[in-house]
Design an enzyme around this catalytic site. Structure first.
Site, PDB file in Angstrom:
ATOM      1  N   GLU A 105       0.822  -1.210   0.000  1.00  0.00           N
ATOM      2  CA  GLU A 105       0.000   0.000   0.000  1.00  0.00           C
ATOM      3  C   GLU A 105       0.857   1.261   0.000  1.00  0.00           C
ATOM      4  O   GLU A 105       0.781   2.106   0.902  1.00  0.00           O
ATOM      5  CB  GLU A 105      -0.969  -0.007   1.179  1.00  0.00           C
ATOM      6  CG  GLU A 105      -1.994  -1.129   1.099  1.00  0.00           C
ATOM      7  CD  GLU A 105      -2.934  -1.184   2.281  1.00  0.00           C
ATOM      8  OE1 GLU A 105      -3.957  -1.880   2.194  1.00  0.00           O
ATOM      9  OE2 GLU A 105      -2.636  -0.546   3.326  1.00  0.00           O
ATOM     10  N   GLU A 149      -6.780  -7.594  -1.201  1.00  0.00           N
ATOM     11  CA  GLU A 149      -7.217  -7.487   0.194  1.00  0.00           C
ATOM     12  C   GLU A 149      -8.641  -6.947   0.237  1.00  0.00           C
ATOM     13  O   GLU A 149      -8.983  -6.003  -0.472  1.00  0.00           O
ATOM     14  CB  GLU A 149      -6.344  -6.520   1.009  1.00  0.00           C
ATOM     15  CG  GLU A 149      -4.975  -6.991   1.379  1.00  0.00           C
ATOM     16  CD  GLU A 149      -4.277  -5.988   2.301  1.00  0.00           C
ATOM     17  OE1 GLU A 149      -4.980  -5.231   3.018  1.00  0.00           O
ATOM     18  OE2 GLU A 149      -3.041  -5.942   2.289  1.00  0.00           O
TER      19      GLU A 149
END
Length: 674
Positions: A153, A312
């Site tokens: 991320e 995710e």
């Protein structure tokens, strides 16, 4: 060409982040047994493990990871192997404290969280390259390896650093981008407020100033920060390509417009082998399934329409919002399959086993604290079976109906200080226009303003404050060649340097829209206006923004009924060449947006889909294996979805003709005949 699908994966991806270092090895055997029971096909490993893999500088401990990968391979589970560069070990920061990032006000962050990295720091870059090289040499040809997962991320939670190393790097970036300080002065308009520089060495990052700083400088710093982070990804990716050929390399994006605004994902999408995304529901009272669809459509668009992967999401509640409700029974599967409908090649979660310690111990997982005698676990097993039944859709592509233009640079620019109204939010307009299209059962591709738009009968521009001359020419050509364009207010105002286009507003769009805007007239908080339309059409409600619009070829379709702009055009339509351009100069409520969209869709030749109930989502995926209709019922009432072509429902095995029954909260996937 690099490989773009996970190596050795023959099913849709199903699994999650697996962090066995949080558990004694005695638990690992139980984990792989449960993975087999649930139908897990891939797990992500090692993302936060740098401190374990390199407990001291240059001293590596791979024994535990060797045993883990061998165990997963023996149990038929593929591995998405992380480079753990999102969290350097504490020893690294003790040796190199200057690698910790500095905020715009001069505060240096401390160790103890994640992502606390100055991406310009040479010592961090060198250490990241070393651990990535060691991992690639050791596991580059491991039989369990499906793909590489670089970092985690990027841009969250730190997207920019303002330290002296970054200042020096920024000056080098400016030299590459502009060549001379005079060119920087011109681009930034430094004649204003006496900000002129005589040498690049005088330029610093846009740190805290007494009042608003130079907006063009701030915009360029966002570009610099994004490019700097991307340089670090590319450095790791290139190591992995060299030492582990044939294995795709990715990093997990966060394209949901509400969750990450610091990266230009159009640029990032060109650098990864496979686009992957993380998505978490923002439970703020809105229809969360609409934001989910929007994020999935945007991710697919960043992938150029190719299949991508949801890397995710959550089985139930998350842990980082003010209030974290659980998902309703059946919602996890419906959310997962909604991503699949819109192009994902599976559904992965954070994480496999719910943590007992640390900041995310209340974040839901595939194996919750309560273990296997829980609703979440039973739904996980059911979802695994459903994804197994859908294996044949791999490689098919989602079929779009319309395009929405989006540009992260424009979003960055509009969000800078001192704009006409803080109530005008580019993301809110994008959300609202997307929701209106969703409610008309239209599947959306997002597109860059300079992209080829010829395949789309309708192109929507919800908020593009920054628009290059090239983008303006692109939209004019699109309309002249027969396209239908719908533009919202405060678009086409400035160029790539945040300089107002010469002439009347909306500079880059005035010719294609056939109008000029004499003046913006934002409304005060709580104010609203009425917009009146053709005879017999009810008035529309609007707020936040109005404009003094002057038609110059465009026809007035709706007018302001009150306020400072009373009697002036509010919504216009301009015939240009073979196409039509619509302009909406105010913030319409949902019914008003739908009314305008109905007219624009009619111009575009898009038939209304009146046979589908609200919040029953229908999406098509097509490819060599066939055409698949996904029907997702987000309501509490059973629904009938009409079928023009009969087919076989893959989750139940039943035949469907004329229509398919979709129970409340359920999903049906029909392989259409022919």
């Amino acid at each position: 060409m690099p490989e773009t699908t996970p190596k050795g994966l023959t099913r849709l991806a199903f699994g999650g982040d697996y962090n066995p270092e949080q558990w004694p090895e005695s638990v690992w055997q139980e984990d792989v047994r449960l993975m087999r029971e649930a139908g897990v096909s891939m797990v992500s490993v090692g993302i936060f493990s740098w401190a374990l893999l390199e407990p001291a500088p240059g001293a590596y401990d791979f024994g535990w990871l060797d045993r883990l990968l061998d165990l997963l391979h023996a149990n038929g589970v593929r591995v998405d192997l992380g480079t753990p560069t999102v969290v350097p070990p504490v020893w690294f920061y003790r040796e190199h404290p200057e690698a910790l990032p500095v905020t715009a006000d001069g505060t240096r962050y401390e160790f103890g969280s994640r992502g606390a990295i100055c991406h310009s720091n040479a010592d961090y870059r060198a250490a990241a390259a070393r651990i990535t090289t060691e991992l690639a040499r050791r596991y580059g040809d491991h039989p369990a390896l499906a793909m590489w997962h670089v970092h985690n991320e990027y841009g969250v939670p730190v997207s920019a650093c303002y330290c002296d190393s970054c200042a020096a790097h920024f000056r080098r970036w400016l030299a590459d981008a502009y060549g001379t300080v005079d060119a920087v002065n011109e681009a930034w308009g430094t004649a204003f407020w006496g900000q002129r520089y005589t040498g690049l060495e005088q330029i610093n990052p846009p740190r805290v100033t007494p009042t608003a700083g130079n907006p063009a400088q701030a915009l360029d710093y966002k570009r610099f920060a994004d490019a700097t982070i991307r340089e670090n990804f590319v450095a790791e990716r290139d190591i992995l390509h060299r030492l582990s050929p044939g294995v795709p390399v990715t990093t997990n994006f966060m394209t949901a417009l509400s969750q990450c605004d610091s990266l230009d994902y159009w640029a990032w999408g060109r650098e990864v082998d496979l686009v992957t995304n993380d998505h978490y529901l923002i439970t703020d009272g809105r229809r969360t399934h609409v934001n989910l669809a929007m994020a999935a459509d945007l991710t697919r668009s960043v992938a150029g329409g190719a299949p991508w992967l949801l890397l995710e999401h959550s089985t139930s509640g998350v842990n980082w919002q003010a209030r974290n409700p659980a998902k309703a029974p059946g919602q996890m599967a419906r959310n997962s399959l909604a991503h699949v409908a819109r192009g994902s090649e599976g559904a992965m979660f954070f994480q496999w086993r719910q943590s007992r310690r640390g900041a995310e111990k209340f974040h839901s997982a595939m194996v919750p604290h309560g273990g296997t005698d829980t609703r979440v676990w039973r739904e996980v097993v059911e979802l695994g079976a459903s994804l197994g039944a859908l294996h044949e859709i791999r490689g098919t592509r989602t079929r779009p109906d319309v395009a929405v233009l989006w540009d992260w640079h424009s979003w960055w620019a509009q969000n800078l200080e001192w704009r006409p109204s803080e109530d005008h939010d580019a993301r809110e307009r994008a959300d609202s226009f997307y929701e209106a299209l969703y409610d008309r059962h239209l599947t959306v591709d997002f597109a860059h303003p300079e992209a080829d738009l010829s395949a789309y009968p309708l192109v929507v521009v919800p908020a593009l404050y920054l628009m290059t001359e090239a983008a303006g020419r692109n939209l004019r050509t699109y309309v002249e060649n027969g396209g239908t364009l719908l533009v919202s207010y405060f678009s086409g105002i400035v160029d790539e340097h945040d300089a107002v286009h010469e002439g009347a507003h909306p500079g880059a769009l005035r010719d294609v829209l056939g109008l000029t805007v004499e003046e913006f007239s934002p409304l005060l908080e709580g104010e609203s206006v009425r917009v009146t339309g053709p005879g017999g059409v009810p008035d529309l409600a609007a707020d936040v923004w109005t404009e003094f619009v002057v038609p110059r070829g465009a026809e007035t379709v709706w007018s302001y009924a009150d306020g400072l702009t009373a009697g002036r055009p509010a919504v216009t339509r301009h015939r240009l060449g073979e196409g039509t351009a619509w302009y909406v100069s105010t913030r319409l409520a949902a019914d008003g947006l739908d009314a305008v969209l109905a007219r624009a869709a009619e111009d575009a030749g898009l038939p209304p889909r009146t046979g589908l109930p609200r919040d029953v989502e229908v999406v098509l995926r097509t490819g060599e294996s066939g055409t698949y209709l996904f029907a997702l019922n987000h309501t509490g009432t059973d629904a009938e979805v009409p079928l023009e072509t009969p087919g076989t429902e893959l989750l139940t095995g039943e035949r469907a003709a004329g229509g398919v029954e979709v129970p409340a909260g359920a999903v049906r996937v029909v392989r259409l005949d022919g």
